[in-house]
Design a protein around this motif. Structure first.
Motif, mmCIF file in Angstrom:
data_model
loop_
_atom_site.group_PDB
_atom_site.id
_atom_site.type_symbol
_atom_site.label_atom_id
_atom_site.label_comp_id
_atom_site.label_asym_id
_atom_site.label_seq_id
_atom_site.Cartn_x
_atom_site.Cartn_y
_atom_site.Cartn_z
ATOM 1 N N SER A 197 0.809 -1.219 0.000
ATOM 2 C CA SER A 197 0.000 0.000 0.000
ATOM 3 C C SER A 197 0.842 1.269 0.000
ATOM 4 C CB SER A 197 -0.937 0.014 1.216
ATOM 5 O OG SER A 197 -0.187 0.018 2.415
ATOM 6 N N THR A 198 2.143 1.112 0.003
ATOM 7 C CA THR A 198 3.019 2.289 0.036
ATOM 8 C C THR A 198 2.909 3.106 -1.248
ATOM 9 O OG1 THR A 198 5.278 2.992 0.545
ATOM 10 C CG2 THR A 198 5.040 1.164 -0.991
ATOM 11 N N VAL A 199 3.258 4.354 -1.182
ATOM 12 C CA VAL A 199 3.238 5.235 -2.347
ATOM 13 C C VAL A 199 4.436 4.905 -3.240
ATOM 14 C CG1 VAL A 199 3.344 7.630 -3.135
ATOM 15 C CG2 VAL A 199 2.103 7.058 -1.036
ATOM 16 N N PRO A 242 5.291 2.201 -5.111
ATOM 17 C CA PRO A 242 5.907 0.939 -4.697
ATOM 18 C C PRO A 242 6.941 0.399 -5.682
ATOM 19 C CG PRO A 242 3.678 0.567 -5.490
ATOM 20 C CD PRO A 242 3.841 2.043 -5.388
ATOM 21 N N VAL A 243 6.719 0.572 -6.972
ATOM 22 C CA VAL A 243 7.672 0.045 -7.944
ATOM 23 C C VAL A 243 8.998 0.784 -7.847
ATOM 24 C CG1 VAL A 243 8.159 -0.287 -10.400
ATOM 25 C CG2 VAL A 243 5.858 -0.738 -9.512
ATOM 26 N N GLU A 244 8.935 2.108 -7.715
ATOM 27 C CA GLU A 244 10.164 2.887 -7.586
ATOM 28 C C GLU A 244 10.955 2.455 -6.349
ATOM 29 O OE1 GLU A 244 9.594 7.080 -7.709
ATOM 30 O OE2 GLU A 244 8.306 7.017 -9.501
ATOM 31 N N LYS A 245 10.252 2.187 -5.274
ATOM 32 C CA LYS A 245 10.940 1.791 -4.042
ATOM 33 C C LYS A 245 11.549 0.399 -4.165
ATOM 34 C CE LYS A 245 8.329 4.911 -1.104
ATOM 35 N NZ LYS A 245 7.362 5.086 -0.008
ATOM 36 N N MET A 246 10.878 -0.498 -4.900
ATOM 37 C CA MET A 246 11.477 -1.818 -5.132
ATOM 38 C C MET A 246 12.737 -1.699 -5.980
ATOM 39 S SD MET A 246 8.539 -4.743 -5.616
ATOM 40 C CE MET A 246 7.623 -3.953 -6.942
ATOM 41 N N ILE A 247 12.705 -0.828 -6.975
ATOM 42 C CA ILE A 247 13.884 -0.618 -7.819
ATOM 43 C C ILE A 247 15.043 -0.092 -6.981
ATOM 44 C CG2 ILE A 247 14.835 0.720 -9.734
ATOM 45 C CD1 ILE A 247 12.015 0.640 -10.996
ATOM 46 N N TYR A 274 2.225 -6.869 -10.611
ATOM 47 C CA TYR A 274 2.412 -7.638 -9.378
ATOM 48 C C TYR A 274 1.859 -6.868 -8.182
ATOM 49 C CZ TYR A 274 4.823 -10.833 -6.158
ATOM 50 O OH TYR A 274 5.116 -11.762 -5.185
ATOM 51 N N VAL A 275 2.170 -5.585 -8.111
ATOM 52 C CA VAL A 275 1.667 -4.750 -7.019
ATOM 53 C C VAL A 275 0.151 -4.692 -7.059
ATOM 54 C CG1 VAL A 275 1.582 -2.403 -6.077
ATOM 55 C CG2 VAL A 275 3.768 -3.362 -6.839
ATOM 56 N N GLY A 304 -4.035 1.085 -0.910
ATOM 57 C CA GLY A 304 -3.116 1.955 -1.639
ATOM 58 C C GLY A 304 -3.699 2.799 -2.738
ATOM 59 N N TYR A 305 -5.046 2.853 -2.850
ATOM 60 C CA TYR A 305 -5.676 3.665 -3.887
ATOM 61 C C TYR A 305 -6.518 4.758 -3.254
ATOM 62 C CZ TYR A 305 -4.367 -0.199 -6.964
ATOM 63 O OH TYR A 305 -3.662 -1.151 -7.649
#
Length: 342
Positions: free
Chosen positions: A244-246, A248-253, A278-279, A306-307
């Motif tokens: 649910s984080t803002v 999320p893909v950028e943070k995984m990268i 996936y998210v 997260g929405y």
């Protein structure tokens, strides 16, 4: 096909077959033409289909649940059929059954080449896939086998949302989804060989309504068959608790230390999903569970996963499940009420 000969349908079964699928198919198909007139007018009609249970060797065996099965014939004794239904043959989503049914696979190839309609229920599609007759076609099976098909049968387009896939019908191939999709396949077979009116009448007798919403409302996100990429595996573990984080893909990268394109490529290779897919799948899974049991508004459910934009949540949820959040809640809370006896 002679007008004086009953259409012949063989049900291919094995010890890994569910009794509910095998005997459900047999009971309904065998009753076609006979039961409806009896229930409406009190006079049985004629059975319209020649239905037989077949197996690799024709010998009695026990299927799942230790239920006895006495086949009518061995496959090598059957050379002329109008249709074959490959019943479900359960296998773990991690256990690709290649090489397990060599006689059945060879027979299916031969029967398809001779002009028979080849159909399957659930995991029965794996035999069709191994035979090669599905190559270049779209097909379906239980949604849990999506990853297996994508990894091991890349020439097949897997439609995990479909209950009945008719994309290869012109090539005499029809596949059905999860085990209860035998209902939909049965109605299709009756309509094809006996006409739509007979199919409707039979559906009325057995209260078969089909799965008009497809498999999507029932599907659950499954674990990938394998993930040997440590960087991606660690990101999967992190996102499972932080979906649910803002951004999320950028943070995984960032956590992976990889370049964006490299991360996306390796993530898809490891999971079968793009990172954002996936998210979204994780978020939808959590939202589904909340809608099934909680009384929060759909907007609050969306925010919790997260929405913050209710419209975006509704759009993404419907794309993933085939139903709006409200319709999904109504469907599965009704199942909960039935389970509780309400």
């Amino acid at each position: 096909m002679s007008s004086h000969r009953k259409p012949s349908i063989a049900l291919l079964a094995a010890p890994e077959t569910s009794a509910s699928v095998l005997y459900g198919l047999y009971d309904v198909l065998l009753s076609v033409g006979a039961v409806y007139p009896d229930m409406v007018n009190g006079v049985p009609g004629d059975e319209l289909l020649d239905v037989r249970i077949v197996s690799a060797d024709g010998k009695p065996f026990h299927c799942i649940g230790n239920i006895p099965v006495e086949p009518h014939a061995a496959i090598h004794d059957v050379s002329t059929l109008d249709a074959i239904v490959v019943c479900d043959m359960y296998t773990s989503i991690y256990d690709v059954p290649k090489g397990r049914y060599p006689r059945e696979v060879e027979w299916l190839e031969r029967m398809h080449a001779s002009g028979a309609l080849i159909t399957s229920v659930c995991s029965g599609a794996l035999l069709l896939a191994e035979s090669g007759i599905l190559d270049g076609h779209a097909a379906t099976a239980h949604w849990a086998y999506r990853d297996m098909f994508q990894r091991h049968f890349p020439k097949i387009t897997f439609r995990n949302a479909s209950v009945l896939c008719l994309a290869a019908e012109s090539d005499r191939i029809v596949t059905a989804g999860g085990v209860s999709a035998w209902h939909d396949l049965t109605v299709y077979l009756i309509a094809r060989f006996c006409g739509y009116r007979t199919a409707i009448e039979t559906a009325k007798v057995f209260l078969i309504s089909g799965h008009s919403e497809g498999q999507s409302p029932y599907s659950v996100m499954t674990r990938p068959m394998e993930c040997t990429d440590r960087s991606i595996s660690e990101c999967q573990l992190w996102i499972a608790d932080n979906y649910s984080t803002v951004k999320p893909v950028e943070k995984m990268i960032e956590r992976s230390g990889l370049k964006s394109r490299t991360f996306s490529r390796r993530f898809r290779a490891a999971t079968g999903f793009t990172p954002i897919e996936y998210v979204q799948a994780l978020r939808i899974e959590e939202a589904k569970q909340m809608l099934e049991t909680d009384q929060l508004s759909s907007g609050d459910v969306g925010s919790a996963v997260g929405y913050d934009d209710p419209a975006s949540f509704r759009r993404i949820f419907k794309r993933g499940t085939g139903l709006s959040p409200a319709a999904y809640r109504k469907k599965f809370q009704r199942i909960s009420q039935i389970a509780k006896g309400n």
